[in-house]
Design a protein around this motif. Structure first.
Motif, PDB file in Angstrom:
ATOM      1  N   LYS A 209       0.827  -1.204   0.000  1.00 47.35           N
ATOM      2  CA  LYS A 209       0.000   0.000   0.000  1.00 47.35           C
ATOM      3  C   LYS A 209       0.862   1.255   0.000  1.00 47.35           C
ATOM      4  O   LYS A 209       0.592   2.231  -0.713  1.00 47.35           O
ATOM      5  CB  LYS A 209      -0.919   0.002   1.218  1.00 47.35           C
TER       6      LYS A 209
ATOM      7  N   THR B 160       0.960   4.019  -3.068  1.00 43.82           N
ATOM      8  CA  THR B 160       0.692   5.440  -2.803  1.00 43.82           C
ATOM      9  C   THR B 160       1.839   6.312  -3.313  1.00 43.82           C
ATOM     10  O   THR B 160       1.618   7.358  -3.954  1.00 43.82           O
ATOM     11  CB  THR B 160       0.491   5.671  -1.297  1.00 43.82           C
TER      12      THR B 160
ATOM     13  N   GLU C 195       1.591   9.137  -6.411  1.00 41.87           N
ATOM     14  CA  GLU C 195       1.988  10.539  -6.224  1.00 41.87           C
ATOM     15  C   GLU C 195       3.065  10.934  -7.232  1.00 41.87           C
ATOM     16  O   GLU C 195       3.048  12.041  -7.779  1.00 41.87           O
ATOM     17  CB  GLU C 195       2.489  10.749  -4.798  1.00 41.87           C
TER      18      GLU C 195
END
Length: 290
Positions: A264, A268, A272
């Motif tokens: 996770k 992420t 980004e």
């Protein structure tokens, strides 16, 4: 009044603007032949005070009842401003032509009504291997792979520069086709203009073969470096585990929960980064994960 009774050559002093030699006096020709005469282009009248003015002039004979020439009427006007405007237009056209002839990008203008080519610059000739004469009146679609002649207008309108394209710094990429049948990648920027009742497209074309080669080389180098890095990391990891075991320490695989949490975090961070890197970043990741 001061000109009355004086020879016409003393009053009407005209020269050729380019050669600075005396211009042919139209009055003399009219009196001699009884015909209407006009001055040649680039004729300058030198006034008594030395000021020079571009003029347009005509001279007509005066005939008596017996159709004999008894005099002449000389009519002329100052056209200096007209000539100045014409000169500016000529200079501007020459400047534009110089730019078109020397710019590195190919520039092609075509009729929107049927896609036929109207004008190409030397860079476009070199890019595709056709002369301007060979391309004139040919359909623009013949220069590309998989561009339909019937749907050309729709395709060109889709290629017109959008806000997103400008922000990215590059135009749409297409595959060009040379006279010898070979193909090459290029960027295209399209604009349209209206001249009278005629609609035209102007296309600016850039050969990006070198850029694509560099991009491919960088991607390959990155992928190779990744492979080497993974191999080196595995080697160091194996050596470290062996040292730990030799010192009585036990190393166990991570739990499923920890693995999921770390994934996770990685997802992420990747999202980004892609938001900032844009399409080029996604292309790099896609090439990396193939």
């Amino acid at each position: 009044a001061q000109a009355l009774g004086r020879p016409i050559a003393d009053v009407f002093n005209v020269i050729n603007k380019k050669t600075r030699t005396a211009a042919l006096m139209p009055v003399i020709e009219t009196l001699a032949h009884g015909t209407i005469q006009t001055l040649a282009n680039h004729t300058v009248l030198i006034a008594r005070d030395g000021v020079e003015r571009d003029i347009a002039e005509s001279c007509a004979p005066i005939l008596d009842r017996d159709a004999q020439v008894i005099g002449a009427v000389l009519v002329f006007r100052d056209v200096s401003e007209d000539h100045a405007v014409q000169q500016k237009l000529s200079d501007s056209a020459a400047l534009i032509q110089t730019v078109l002839n020397t710019v590195a990008d190919g520039i092609i203008t075509l009729h929107a009504k049927d896609g036929t080519i109207e004008k190409v610059n030397p860079a476009a000739e070199h890019m595709f291997g056709f002369s301007a004469l060979e391309l004139h009146t040919q359909n623009f679609s013949k220069l590309f792979v998989d561009v339909p002649a019937l749907g050309l207008n729709t395709w060109l309108e889709a290629c017109q520069e959008s806000i997103a394209t400008r922000a990215a710094g590059h135009g749409p990429e297409v595959l060009g086709k040379r006279q010898d049948g070979s193909t090459f990648p290029m960027e295209i920027a399209v604009s349209e203009m209206q001249l009278g009742s005629e609609r035209y497209f102007t296309c600016i074309l850039r050969d990006i073969t070198l850029r694509k080669d560099v991009e491919d080389a960088l991607l390959k180098a990155g992928a190779d470096a990744e492979v080497r890095g993974v191999a080196a990391s595995k080697r160091v990891n194996t050596e470290s585990l062996e040292k730990l075991k030799a010192n009585g320490m036990q190393v166990v695989p991570p739990s499923a929960a920890l693995t999921a949490d770390m994934k996770k975090v990685g997802d992420t961070m990747l999202k980004e980064w892609l938001d900032k890197a844009g399409p080029e970043g996604k292309q790099l990741i896609d090439a990396f994960t193939r």
